[in-house]
Structure formats: C-alpha cells, structure tokens
Design a protein around this motif. Structure first.
Motif, mmCIF file in Angstrom:
data_model
loop_
_atom_site.group_PDB
_atom_site.id
_atom_site.type_symbol
_atom_site.label_atom_id
_atom_site.label_comp_id
_atom_site.label_asym_id
_atom_site.label_seq_id
_atom_site.Cartn_x
_atom_site.Cartn_y
_atom_site.Cartn_z
ATOM 1 N N SER A 1 0.805 -1.227 0.000
ATOM 2 C CA SER A 1 0.000 0.000 0.000
ATOM 3 C C SER A 1 0.837 1.276 0.000
ATOM 4 O O SER A 1 0.294 2.366 -0.224
ATOM 5 N N VAL A 2 2.131 1.168 0.239
ATOM 6 C CA VAL A 2 2.957 2.374 0.316
ATOM 7 C C VAL A 2 4.024 2.440 -0.769
ATOM 8 O O VAL A 2 4.738 3.446 -0.882
ATOM 9 N N LYS A 3 4.146 1.406 -1.566
ATOM 10 C CA LYS A 3 5.174 1.389 -2.604
ATOM 11 C C LYS A 3 5.012 2.576 -3.542
ATOM 12 O O LYS A 3 3.909 2.905 -3.967
ATOM 13 N N GLY A 4 6.127 3.221 -3.817
ATOM 14 C CA GLY A 4 6.109 4.373 -4.709
ATOM 15 C C GLY A 4 5.816 5.684 -4.023
ATOM 16 O O GLY A 4 6.000 6.753 -4.614
ATOM 17 N N ARG A 5 5.368 5.641 -2.773
ATOM 18 C CA ARG A 5 5.052 6.880 -2.054
ATOM 19 C C ARG A 5 5.948 7.076 -0.839
ATOM 20 O O ARG A 5 6.215 8.212 -0.442
ATOM 21 N N PHE A 6 6.386 6.004 -0.234
ATOM 22 C CA PHE A 6 7.204 6.075 0.975
ATOM 23 C C PHE A 6 8.639 5.647 0.639
ATOM 24 O O PHE A 6 8.846 4.752 -0.195
ATOM 25 N N THR A 7 9.595 6.259 1.324
ATOM 26 C CA THR A 7 10.999 5.894 1.150
ATOM 27 C C THR A 7 11.658 5.775 2.508
ATOM 28 O O THR A 7 11.619 6.709 3.306
ATOM 29 N N ILE A 8 12.268 4.625 2.749
ATOM 30 C CA ILE A 8 12.970 4.405 4.007
ATOM 31 C C ILE A 8 14.468 4.579 3.799
ATOM 32 O O ILE A 8 14.994 4.252 2.735
ATOM 33 N N SER A 9 15.126 5.123 4.817
ATOM 34 C CA SER A 9 16.574 5.293 4.743
ATOM 35 C C SER A 9 17.148 5.141 6.145
ATOM 36 O O SER A 9 16.443 5.316 7.133
ATOM 37 N N ARG A 10 18.410 4.806 6.211
ATOM 38 C CA ARG A 10 19.066 4.711 7.509
ATOM 39 C C ARG A 10 20.387 5.466 7.454
ATOM 40 O O ARG A 10 21.050 5.510 6.421
ATOM 41 N N ASP A 11 20.756 6.046 8.574
ATOM 42 C CA ASP A 11 21.999 6.784 8.684
ATOM 43 C C ASP A 11 22.779 6.173 9.843
ATOM 44 O O ASP A 11 22.484 6.451 11.008
ATOM 45 N N ASN A 12 23.741 5.360 9.520
ATOM 46 C CA ASN A 12 24.506 4.670 10.558
ATOM 47 C C ASN A 12 25.323 5.630 11.412
ATOM 48 O O ASN A 12 25.622 5.343 12.564
ATOM 49 N N ALA A 13 25.698 6.759 10.867
ATOM 50 C CA ALA A 13 26.483 7.742 11.627
ATOM 51 C C ALA A 13 25.623 8.432 12.686
ATOM 52 O O ALA A 13 26.106 8.772 13.773
ATOM 53 N N LYS A 14 24.354 8.636 12.358
ATOM 54 C CA LYS A 14 23.448 9.316 13.288
ATOM 55 C C LYS A 14 22.591 8.335 14.093
ATOM 56 O O LYS A 14 21.829 8.747 14.965
ATOM 57 N N THR B 1 20.007 6.603 13.049
ATOM 58 C CA THR B 1 18.605 6.875 12.784
ATOM 59 C C THR B 1 18.103 6.089 11.572
ATOM 60 O O THR B 1 18.880 5.727 10.677
ATOM 61 N N VAL B 2 16.804 5.851 11.575
ATOM 62 C CA VAL B 2 16.127 5.314 10.404
ATOM 63 C C VAL B 2 14.950 6.235 10.134
ATOM 64 O O VAL B 2 14.151 6.525 11.032
ATOM 65 N N ASP B 3 14.883 6.760 8.931
ATOM 66 C CA ASP B 3 13.874 7.739 8.568
ATOM 67 C C ASP B 3 12.885 7.163 7.566
ATOM 68 O O ASP B 3 13.199 6.233 6.808
ATOM 69 N N LEU B 4 11.711 7.769 7.546
ATOM 70 C CA LEU B 4 10.683 7.373 6.598
ATOM 71 C C LEU B 4 10.104 8.639 5.962
ATOM 72 O O LEU B 4 9.473 9.446 6.650
ATOM 73 N N GLN B 5 10.382 8.816 4.690
ATOM 74 C CA GLN B 5 9.814 9.934 3.941
ATOM 75 C C GLN B 5 8.476 9.485 3.375
ATOM 76 O O GLN B 5 8.411 8.484 2.642
ATOM 77 N N ILE B 6 7.436 10.215 3.728
ATOM 78 C CA ILE B 6 6.084 9.847 3.328
ATOM 79 C C ILE B 6 5.540 10.928 2.409
ATOM 80 O O ILE B 6 5.413 12.086 2.815
ATOM 81 N N ASN B 7 5.212 10.553 1.199
ATOM 82 C CA ASN B 7 4.664 11.496 0.230
ATOM 83 C C ASN B 7 3.281 11.049 -0.219
ATOM 84 O O ASN B 7 2.886 9.903 -0.024
ATOM 85 N N SER B 8 2.553 11.979 -0.833
ATOM 86 C CA SER B 8 1.232 11.681 -1.395
ATOM 87 C C SER B 8 0.336 10.982 -0.380
ATOM 88 O O SER B 8 -0.278 9.945 -0.665
ATOM 89 N N LEU B 9 0.268 11.570 0.800
ATOM 90 C CA LEU B 9 -0.474 10.933 1.881
ATOM 91 C C LEU B 9 -1.962 10.819 1.566
ATOM 92 O O LEU B 9 -2.555 11.712 0.947
ATOM 93 N N LYS B 10 -2.533 9.711 2.015
ATOM 94 C CA LYS B 10 -3.942 9.426 1.851
ATOM 95 C C LYS B 10 -4.584 9.259 3.230
ATOM 96 O O LYS B 10 -3.890 8.975 4.206
ATOM 97 N N SER B 11 -5.887 9.384 3.277
ATOM 98 C CA SER B 11 -6.570 9.248 4.557
ATOM 99 C C SER B 11 -6.319 7.873 5.173
ATOM 100 O O SER B 11 -6.221 7.742 6.399
ATOM 101 N N GLU B 12 -6.165 6.885 4.323
ATOM 102 C CA GLU B 12 -5.938 5.531 4.839
ATOM 103 C C GLU B 12 -4.520 5.331 5.393
ATOM 104 O O GLU B 12 -4.218 4.262 5.933
#
Length: 114
Positions: free
Chosen positions: A61-74, A76-87
């Motif tokens: 349900s999130v393919k193409g809209r969400f991007t996960i990344s990790r920063d080993n130096a910091k 952290t693991v981040d999640l960029q969420i685009n084109s958000l839907k009510s669901e």
C-alpha cells in the motif's frame, strides 16, 4: 536498544511528512530496521524495512510513495512519506531486529485529514 520516534502530525491529503527514529546505540551492526503502522481497529502492518546492506522492503500500500533510509552515523532510520492518503492515518512504530531480539519504539501518530 531504545527507540525514539518523531515527526508525526496532522497533514492534508496529498501532503508529506518525514518520520525519524533515533536509536540509543550504534546501529552499524543491526541487520534490520524499519517501520510498521497500526490504524484504529486494525492489525499492525508492515510499512517498510531496510537492511544493513541497503536493500529495502515495502508494504504494497505504500510502494512508490514512501521511502525508508538509515543513517549509521546518526543512528537513525527515517521514513519519507509522500502523497499521503486518509488511509495512511495510523500510529507509526519503528522497529529494530538485532539478532533474535526485536525492539519497538513508542510510536508517532500520523493523521491525514482535510
């Protein structure tokens, strides 16, 4: 490992958010990190995971809209969420799989509403 998630909030449909999860120690050796979400009345579901070698896995349900990344130096693991839907409205939880141990953060609420 303690996990602290942040970045949730109220956003309009079509908007974007960036979630971040900070680990209490180095994540360099941690094989798998990721995000799951749980909407009201529903089971927790996979959003995305990222492995130490960089490969990723996304829920359908999130393919193409969400991007996960990790920063080993910091650590952290981040999640960029685009084109958000009510669901996409849910509490988003970060997770870490360290060997056989599984750790969860407290969650951050994302509400998509006009």
């Amino acid at each position: 490992v303690q996990l602290q998630a942040s970045g949730g909030g109220l956003v309009q449909p079509g908007g974007s958010l960036r979630l971040s999860c900070a680990a209490s120690r180095s994540i360099f050796s941690i094989r798998e990190m990721g995000w799951y979400r749980q909407a009201p009345g529903k089971q927790r579901e996979l959003v995305a995971t990222i492995f130490s070698i960089g490969n990723t896995n996304y829920g359908d349900s999130v393919k193409g809209r969400f991007t996960i990344s990790r920063d080993n130096a910091k650590n952290t693991v981040d999640l960029q969420i685009n084109s958000l839907k009510s669901e996409d409205t849910a509490v988003y939880h970060c997770m870490v799989r360290d060997g056989t141990a599984l750790y969860w953060g407290q969650g951050t609420l994302v509400t998509v509403s006009s």
